[in-house]
Scaffold this active site. Structure first.
Site, PDB file in Angstrom:
ATOM      1  N   LYS A  69     -12.080 -46.262  28.652  1.00 17.03           N
ATOM      2  CA  LYS A  69     -12.009 -46.852  28.123  1.00 17.03           C
ATOM      3  C   LYS A  69     -12.816 -46.461  26.765  1.00 17.03           C
ATOM      4  O   LYS A  69     -12.424 -44.876  26.514  1.00 17.03           O
ATOM      5  CB  LYS A  69     -13.242 -48.127  28.407  1.00 17.03           C
ATOM      6  CG  LYS A  69     -13.929 -47.799  28.525  1.00 17.03           C
ATOM      7  CD  LYS A  69     -15.251 -48.457  28.680  1.00 17.03           C
ATOM      8  CE  LYS A  69     -17.086 -47.891  29.363  1.00 17.03           C
ATOM      9  NZ  LYS A  69     -17.736 -48.465  29.751  1.00 17.03           N
ATOM     10  N   TYR A  99     -25.542 -36.252  -2.471  1.00 14.92           N
ATOM     11  CA  TYR A  99     -25.788 -36.534  -3.239  1.00 14.92           C
ATOM     12  C   TYR A  99     -27.538 -36.765  -2.967  1.00 14.92           C
ATOM     13  O   TYR A  99     -28.235 -37.078  -1.893  1.00 14.92           O
ATOM     14  CB  TYR A  99     -25.887 -38.406  -2.127  1.00 14.92           C
ATOM     15  CG  TYR A  99     -24.214 -38.565  -2.299  1.00 14.92           C
ATOM     16  CD1 TYR A  99     -23.137 -39.131  -3.450  1.00 14.92           C
ATOM     17  CD2 TYR A  99     -22.875 -38.214  -1.806  1.00 14.92           C
ATOM     18  CE1 TYR A  99     -22.356 -39.121  -4.947  1.00 14.92           C
ATOM     19  CE2 TYR A  99     -21.829 -38.334  -1.509  1.00 14.92           C
ATOM     20  CZ  TYR A  99     -21.332 -38.832  -2.773  1.00 14.92           C
ATOM     21  OH  TYR A  99     -20.051 -39.087  -3.310  1.00 14.92           O
TER      22      TYR A  99
HETATM   23  C1  LIG Z   1     -18.420 -47.998  30.422  1.00 16.20           C
HETATM   24  C2  LIG Z   1     -18.183 -48.879  32.198  1.00 16.20           C
HETATM   25  C3  LIG Z   1     -18.084 -47.620  33.614  1.00 16.20           C
HETATM   26  C4  LIG Z   1     -18.430 -46.710  32.970  1.00 16.20           C
HETATM   27  O1  LIG Z   1     -20.029 -46.024  33.338  1.00 16.20           O
HETATM   28  P1  LIG Z   1     -20.179 -44.489  32.809  1.00 16.20           P
HETATM   29  O2  LIG Z   1     -21.961 -44.675  33.156  1.00 16.20           O
HETATM   30  O3  LIG Z   1     -19.560 -43.946  31.820  1.00 16.20           O
HETATM   31  O4  LIG Z   1     -20.079 -44.222  34.397  1.00 16.20           O
HETATM   32  C5  LIG Z   1     -18.306 -48.559  34.716  1.00 16.20           C
HETATM   33  N1  LIG Z   1     -17.913 -49.693  34.668  1.00 16.20           N
HETATM   34  C6  LIG Z   1     -18.844 -50.845  34.130  1.00 16.20           C
HETATM   35  C7  LIG Z   1     -18.524 -52.046  34.437  1.00 16.20           C
HETATM   36  C8  LIG Z   1     -18.164 -50.554  32.449  1.00 16.20           C
HETATM   37  O5  LIG Z   1     -17.990 -51.621  31.303  1.00 16.20           O
END
Ligand SMILES: *Cc1c(COP(=O)(O)O)cnc(C)c1O
Length: 367
Positions: A40, A263
């Site tokens: 993601k 700035y």
């Molecule tokens: C993002 C996510 C993961 C992965 O988590 P990590 O800590 O990056 O391994 C697993 N399950 C769900 C539901 C997530 O939203």
């Protein structure tokens, strides 16, 4: 937006490190465990399509957060299993079916909405989300889980999986983790109709609770080579960070004492100082709170002086360096190293956020 290629600022992504990290985790899991790589948010900033392609033969599927992220993978030719972890709107179910995506269903209200809108659930692959204590998405009792599975099946869906998510798997205390685990285990074991795939583990769970496996894991931050706990818990095995961020000096000058930089004129030279300018700024995800943090030039730590601008930062150099000298923002330079976790600590956040915020303006280069 297209990336800015005509500028020395680049995020280098080592896909071989992502493969190595995935293998490190897989070697410690039972052979039958299915691995889902979480890609993601553009694979935590590493580039979803190149990462998914690199891992295609190594994992059993992918997790993304929404439909668009899943469709991006399908358009790039990724044909493996993909689970959408977020909530898909009823009117978009047809897209999920068309692209052969599995969706998360997290409430009876959602099923009711689907019924009202007369959306066709036939043939849809579903994973049920259980809220075992995260408090974000999911059904919160056995009865709701049973009713949801029954309702979905009556509507013609395939209920292929059930899962939960831990809130504290990256913390030293196991109390909350064990409460969630007990709740989920007992709910799953009492279901009238138990789905085939049962999963609960994120990276932290796979690293520090290796006995909590069910039959699949969802691996995110660890495959990118970072410690889910930041600097809190030591890693029991090696992970190699996959991303480095580099730029170069595009301007170098010597200022007399008493001159201001940036700035707000927040920095004043104490003596004659050499100031270098680097083409990266908050629009690249190099946020303003990094004023006072360091970057590496010629193996030495150089302070970011003055405000971080949208497109540039100014650094204090120990001496004059030629234009084009490499500036390392994340990664090693000489014998020193700055990690995404170091940056997170300076910013009062987590390494996940540091990686995700590296913007699309920064080109990703792959090895
Ligand atoms: C993002 C996510 C993961 C992965 O988590 P990590 O800590 O990056 O391994 C697993 N399950 C769900 C539901 C997530 O939203």
């Amino acid at each position: 937006m297209i990336a800015s290629y005509h500028r020395p600022t680049v995020a280098n992504v080592k896909l071989d490190h992502i493969l190595f990290n995935t293998q490190q985790l897989q070697e410690r899991l039972p052979e039958s465990t299915k691995t889902l790589a979480v890609v993601k948010a553009n694979a935590y900033g590493h580039g979803a399509v190149p990462v998914a392609k690199a891992l295609a033969d190594q994992v059993d599927g992918f997790c993304v957060s929404n439909l668009d992220e899943a469709i991006e993978l399908r358009m790039a030719g990724i044909s493996q299993f993909i689970l959408i972890l977020g909530v898909v709107l009823p009117e978009e179910i047809f897209l999920a079916k068309q692209e052969k995506l599995a969706v998360t269903v997290a409430s009876l209200d959602w099923l009711e909405l689907v019924r009202q809108q007369k959306c066709d659930l036939r043939g849809l692959s579903v994973h049920i989300k259980v809220d075992s204590g995260m408090g974000r998405l999911g059904v919160r009792c056995l009865d709701d889980a049973n009713r949801l599975i029954k309702g979905l099946k009556e509507a013609g869906s395939e209920v292929d999986g059930i899962f939960t998510h831990f809130a504290t798997a990256d913390e030293a205390s196991d109390v909350k983790f064990n409460q969630q685990l007990t709740f989920f285990d007992s709910l799953v074991n009492q279901l009238d109709d138990k789905p085939a795939m049962v999963h609960a583990s994120n990276s932290a769970t796979s690293i520090w609770h290796q006995d909590t496996v069910m039959n699949a894991v969802r691996l995110g931050i660890a495959i990118y080579g970072l410690n889910p706990s930041g600097h809190d818990l030591p890693l029991p095995f090696e992970l190699k960070p996959a991303l480095t961020l580099e730029s170069a000096l595009v301007h170098v000058k010597t200022l007399p004492a008493g001159e201001t930089v940036g700035y707000g004129a927040t920095y004043k030279t104490a003596a004659e100082e050499v100031i270098g300018t680097v083409p990266i700024g908050y629009a690249d995800g190099w946020t303003r709170d990094l004023q006072g943090f360091e970057v590496l030039v010629d193996g030495q730590r150089c302070e970011i002086v003055g405000r971080v601008s949208m497109d540039q930062i100014t650094i204090k150099l120990p001496k004059s360096y030629p234009l084009g000298t490499v500036v390392t923002l994340i990664g090693s330079n000489g014998s020193d190293d700055i990690s995404a976790t170091d940056l997170a600590e300076k910013r009062g956040t987590i390494n996940y956020e540091v990686l995700c915020l590296i913007s699309d303006r920064v080109p990703r280069k792959y090895r």
